[in-house]
Design a protein around this motif. Structure first.
Motif, PDB file in Angstrom:
ATOM      1  N   ASP B 170       0.840  -1.207   0.000  1.00 48.57           N
ATOM      2  CA  ASP B 170       0.000   0.000   0.000  1.00 48.57           C
ATOM      3  C   ASP B 170       0.868   1.247   0.000  1.00 48.57           C
ATOM      4  OD1 ASP B 170      -1.430  -2.127   0.804  1.00 48.57           O
ATOM      5  OD2 ASP B 170      -2.309  -1.208   2.586  1.00 48.57           O
ATOM      6  N   ILE B 171       1.945   1.183   0.775  1.00 51.61           N
ATOM      7  CA  ILE B 171       2.796   2.363   0.913  1.00 51.61           C
ATOM      8  C   ILE B 171       3.632   2.573  -0.348  1.00 51.61           C
ATOM      9  CG2 ILE B 171       4.742   3.359   2.196  1.00 51.61           C
ATOM     10  CD1 ILE B 171       3.527   2.297   4.727  1.00 51.61           C
ATOM     11  N   THR B 172       4.276   1.527  -0.843  1.00 52.13           N
ATOM     12  CA  THR B 172       5.064   1.697  -2.066  1.00 52.13           C
ATOM     13  C   THR B 172       4.154   2.115  -3.227  1.00 52.13           C
ATOM     14  OG1 THR B 172       4.932  -0.687  -2.375  1.00 52.13           O
ATOM     15  CG2 THR B 172       7.015   0.188  -1.581  1.00 52.13           C
ATOM     16  N   GLY B 173       2.936   1.549  -3.254  1.00 54.28           N
ATOM     17  CA  GLY B 173       1.975   1.926  -4.289  1.00 54.28           C
ATOM     18  C   GLY B 173       1.644   3.407  -4.218  1.00 54.28           C
ATOM     19  N   SER B 174       1.426   3.895  -3.006  1.00 57.88           N
ATOM     20  CA  SER B 174       1.112   5.313  -2.833  1.00 57.88           C
ATOM     21  C   SER B 174       2.294   6.185  -3.223  1.00 57.88           C
ATOM     22  CB  SER B 174       0.738   5.611  -1.381  1.00 57.88           C
ATOM     23  OG  SER B 174      -0.230   4.705  -0.934  1.00 57.88           O
ATOM     24  N   MET B 175       3.503   5.697  -2.913  1.00 57.48           N
ATOM     25  CA  MET B 175       4.697   6.466  -3.257  1.00 57.48           C
ATOM     26  C   MET B 175       4.897   6.530  -4.774  1.00 57.48           C
ATOM     27  SD  MET B 175       7.178   5.078  -0.247  1.00 57.48           S
ATOM     28  CE  MET B 175       8.742   5.891  -0.560  1.00 57.48           C
ATOM     29  N   GLY B 176       4.263   5.603  -5.475  1.00 60.71           N
ATOM     30  CA  GLY B 176       4.356   5.598  -6.940  1.00 60.71           C
ATOM     31  C   GLY B 176       3.775   6.854  -7.569  1.00 60.71           C
ATOM     32  N   ILE B 177       2.981   7.574  -6.798  1.00 61.89           N
ATOM     33  CA  ILE B 177       2.341   8.777  -7.305  1.00 61.89           C
ATOM     34  C   ILE B 177       3.271   9.987  -7.179  1.00 61.89           C
ATOM     35  CG2 ILE B 177       1.225   9.741  -5.244  1.00 61.89           C
ATOM     36  CD1 ILE B 177      -0.692   8.853  -8.362  1.00 61.89           C
ATOM     37  N   ALA B 178       4.311   9.860  -6.371  1.00 61.72           N
ATOM     38  CA  ALA B 178       5.143  11.015  -5.990  1.00 61.72           C
ATOM     39  C   ALA B 178       5.748  11.758  -7.180  1.00 61.72           C
ATOM     40  CB  ALA B 178       6.249  10.566  -5.032  1.00 61.72           C
ATOM     41  N   LEU B 179       6.324  11.015  -8.121  1.00 65.16           N
ATOM     42  CA  LEU B 179       7.010  11.701  -9.219  1.00 65.16           C
ATOM     43  C   LEU B 179       6.027  12.431 -10.124  1.00 65.16           C
ATOM     44  CD1 LEU B 179       9.798   9.130 -10.120  1.00 65.16           C
ATOM     45  CD2 LEU B 179       9.974  11.179  -8.722  1.00 65.16           C
ATOM     46  N   TYR B 180       4.852  11.844 -10.319  1.00 68.64           N
ATOM     47  CA  TYR B 180       3.838  12.531 -11.126  1.00 68.64           C
ATOM     48  C   TYR B 180       3.348  13.781 -10.417  1.00 68.64           C
ATOM     49  CZ  TYR B 180       3.822   8.596 -14.270  1.00 68.64           C
ATOM     50  OH  TYR B 180       4.208   7.652 -15.169  1.00 68.64           O
ATOM     51  N   ALA B 181       3.130  13.648  -9.109  1.00 66.19           N
ATOM     52  CA  ALA B 181       2.715  14.817  -8.324  1.00 66.19           C
ATOM     53  C   ALA B 181       3.785  15.902  -8.422  1.00 66.19           C
ATOM     54  CB  ALA B 181       2.479  14.416  -6.873  1.00 66.19           C
ATOM     55  N   MET B 182       5.048  15.489  -8.430  1.00 62.96           N
ATOM     56  CA  MET B 182       6.136  16.462  -8.534  1.00 62.96           C
ATOM     57  C   MET B 182       6.139  17.153  -9.897  1.00 62.96           C
ATOM     58  SD  MET B 182      10.242  15.972  -8.149  1.00 62.96           S
ATOM     59  CE  MET B 182      10.519  15.420  -9.812  1.00 62.96           C
ATOM     60  N   PHE B 183       6.021  16.374 -10.951  1.00 62.99           N
ATOM     61  CA  PHE B 183       5.980  16.968 -12.296  1.00 62.99           C
ATOM     62  C   PHE B 183       4.836  17.977 -12.395  1.00 62.99           C
ATOM     63  CE2 PHE B 183       7.937  12.803 -13.993  1.00 62.99           C
ATOM     64  CZ  PHE B 183       9.208  13.349 -13.960  1.00 62.99           C
ATOM     65  N   ILE B 184       3.689  17.593 -11.866  1.00 64.27           N
ATOM     66  CA  ILE B 184       2.515  18.474 -11.930  1.00 64.27           C
ATOM     67  C   ILE B 184       2.755  19.729 -11.094  1.00 64.27           C
ATOM     68  CG2 ILE B 184       0.094  18.683 -11.197  1.00 64.27           C
ATOM     69  CD1 ILE B 184      -0.242  15.733 -12.094  1.00 64.27           C
ATOM     70  N   ALA B 185       3.307  19.545  -9.891  1.00 69.99           N
ATOM     71  CA  ALA B 185       3.560  20.698  -9.020  1.00 69.99           C
ATOM     72  C   ALA B 185       4.589  21.648  -9.621  1.00 69.99           C
ATOM     73  CB  ALA B 185       4.022  20.220  -7.645  1.00 69.99           C
ATOM     74  N   ILE B 186       5.504  21.117 -10.414  1.00 77.29           N
ATOM     75  CA  ILE B 186       6.497  21.974 -11.080  1.00 77.29           C
ATOM     76  C   ILE B 186       5.828  22.753 -12.213  1.00 77.29           C
ATOM     77  CG2 ILE B 186       8.562  21.985 -12.543  1.00 77.29           C
ATOM     78  CD1 ILE B 186       9.555  19.549 -10.996  1.00 77.29           C
ATOM     79  N   LEU B 187       4.973  22.059 -12.948  1.00 75.22           N
ATOM     80  CA  LEU B 187       4.370  22.669 -14.141  1.00 75.22           C
ATOM     81  C   LEU B 187       3.309  23.721 -13.807  1.00 75.22           C
ATOM     82  CD1 LEU B 187       4.198  22.657 -17.250  1.00 75.22           C
ATOM     83  CD2 LEU B 187       2.527  20.811 -17.071  1.00 75.22           C
ATOM     84  N   LEU B 188       2.523  23.471 -12.770  1.00 74.94           N
ATOM     85  CA  LEU B 188       1.362  24.330 -12.500  1.00 74.94           C
ATOM     86  C   LEU B 188       1.675  25.825 -12.360  1.00 74.94           C
ATOM     87  CD1 LEU B 188      -1.006  22.205 -10.264  1.00 74.94           C
ATOM     88  CD2 LEU B 188      -1.355  22.965 -12.611  1.00 74.94           C
ATOM     89  N   PRO B 189       2.657  26.216 -11.545  1.00 72.19           N
ATOM     90  CA  PRO B 189       2.918  27.661 -11.418  1.00 72.19           C
ATOM     91  C   PRO B 189       3.293  28.298 -12.758  1.00 72.19           C
ATOM     92  CG  PRO B 189       4.133  26.408  -9.776  1.00 72.19           C
ATOM     93  CD  PRO B 189       3.556  25.424 -10.709  1.00 72.19           C
ATOM     94  N   GLU B 190       4.000  27.532 -13.590  1.00 72.02           N
ATOM     95  CA  GLU B 190       4.380  28.046 -14.912  1.00 72.02           C
ATOM     96  C   GLU B 190       3.142  28.189 -15.795  1.00 72.02           C
ATOM     97  OE1 GLU B 190       7.515  28.848 -15.368  1.00 72.02           O
ATOM     98  OE2 GLU B 190       7.938  28.082 -13.358  1.00 72.02           O
ATOM     99  N   ALA B 191       2.268  27.187 -15.699  1.00 67.46           N
ATOM    100  CA  ALA B 191       1.040  27.197 -16.496  1.00 67.46           C
ATOM    101  C   ALA B 191       0.135  28.353 -16.080  1.00 67.46           C
ATOM    102  CB  ALA B 191       0.320  25.867 -16.337  1.00 67.46           C
TER     103      ALA B 191
END
Lengths: 102, 247
Positions: B170-191
């Motif tokens: 469950d935990i490793t699965g949840s951590m699988g979202i981290a990099l996508y969340a990071m990419f999105i968090a990087i892109l949003l302020p620019e967008a």
């Protein structure tokens, strides 16, 4: 077998490292035209787009609904409040909690 | 008095360096969270496939490129020869060429010496974070960021190989979202700042999806074409605007 693997690893290293290194050597040595510079300045944005879509929809195959809620948190928080750490750690936590709930 | 001024200046420079180092570490934390579970599953898979601990370690320590490492294991199991695996690796990892080229435009004089190291540390994640760093890119920032990512990748691999499923799925699965969340968090302020950037990023994602679906390119080149095409479109519309201003 072991020697075979070592050759494979070294070969993979070369074909991975050279494309990572070459542009630095080229760009730093030569002055690049403005148009090229403009093009390169768009790469981070378009790379992010391609890194996110469509991969995000299959980020966690065993729990898609939970990960969608987690990602939604990152999107909403990131849009209104910004930052990286909270959206990232928050989305992991939300995904985990959703997984426990669902 | 001169000496006093001098030491004060040195102190400020040192302080700035430390600050950049700290920023780099902070920026690298999401990558650590994202890398650990992936690297661990690589270590687990490598063990399952029958690789030695040393070989698995070398894979992550020398190649340092996630997707291609998994691919290599799969191809090895399928009995594919080293030559073909190396060729596929070249195709899969060639997108870093674009990322390095883009990052290279931000290299300052004092970073030059470190180019071989910085180039080695270029991954989708370190590139994304470094590209959108506020203010100028510094060697302290990028090296701290890359070193942390690298350590997480190598350590995760060894940990996965040695200990196996350390964390519950469950935990490793949840951590699988981290990099996508990071990419999105990087892109949003620019967008938020520029609609054009948002449109280009989405366009790139749509291209990536469609090309992947149509299946006419080898793996890896789908993404390269999507990135190049949408960046090209962005550049093209830049120029048109300039021409209009001239008229």
């Amino acid at each position: 077998m072991n020697k075979h693997i070592l050759i494979l690893i070294l070969g993979m290293m070369l074909v991975t490292y050279i494309p990572r290194l070459l542009p630095f050597l080229l760009v730093v040595k030569n002055k690049i035209p403005k148009k090229m510079n403009d093009f390169l300045s768009y790469i981070p944005y378009t790379a992010l787009g391609a890194l996110i879509i469509p991969g995000v929809f299959s980020a966690t195959p065993q729990m898609t609904e939970a990960s969608l809620v987690g990602i939604s948190f990152a999107i909403i928080y990131g849009w209104y409040r910004g930052g990286i750490i909270i959206p990232v750690f928050g989305s992991v936590l939300v995904t985990y909690l959703m997984f426990l709930l669902l | 008095m001169y000496r006093e001024l001098h030491s004060k200046e040195v102190f400020t420079i040192e302080k700035k360096k430390n600050c950049e180092l700290k920023e780099g570490i902070k920026a690298g934390l999401p990558i650590v969270v994202g890398y650990i579970p992936i690297a661990m599953s690589f270590g687990i898979l490598a063990k399952t496939v029958g690789l030695s601990m040393i070989d698995s370690f070398l894979f992550s320590a020398i190649v340092f490129a996630g997707a291609s490492q998994f691919m290599a294991l799969n191809l090895l199991v399928a009995g594919v020869g080293a030559g073909e695996i190396i060729l596929t690796t070249l195709l899969v990892n060639f997108r870093h060429f674009l990322m390095s080229a883009s990052l290279a435009t931000k290299i300052t004089k004092d970073m030059k010496k470190w180019i071989p190291l910085i180039a080695f540390g270029v991954t989708d994640e370190s590139f994304s974070v470094a590209s959108f760093k506020e203010g100028n890119l510094t060697k302290q920032f990028i090296i701290a960021l890359q070193l942390l990512s690298y350590s997480a990748w190598v350590l995760g691999t060894v940990l996965g190989y040695g200990v196996g499923e350390l964390l519950p799925p469950d935990i490793t699965g949840s951590m699988g979202i981290a990099l996508y969340a990071m990419f999105i968090a990087i892109l949003l302020p620019e967008a938020k700042k520029s609609k054009k950037v948002l449109v280009l990023a989405i366009l790139s994602g749509v291209f990536n999806t469609v090309f992947g679906y149509v299946h006419f390119l080898p793996k890896g080149w789908t993404m390269i074409l999507a990135i190049v095409l949408s960046a090209g479109i962005g550049t093209y519309f830049d120029n048109r605007k300039e021409v209009q201003v001239c008229e």
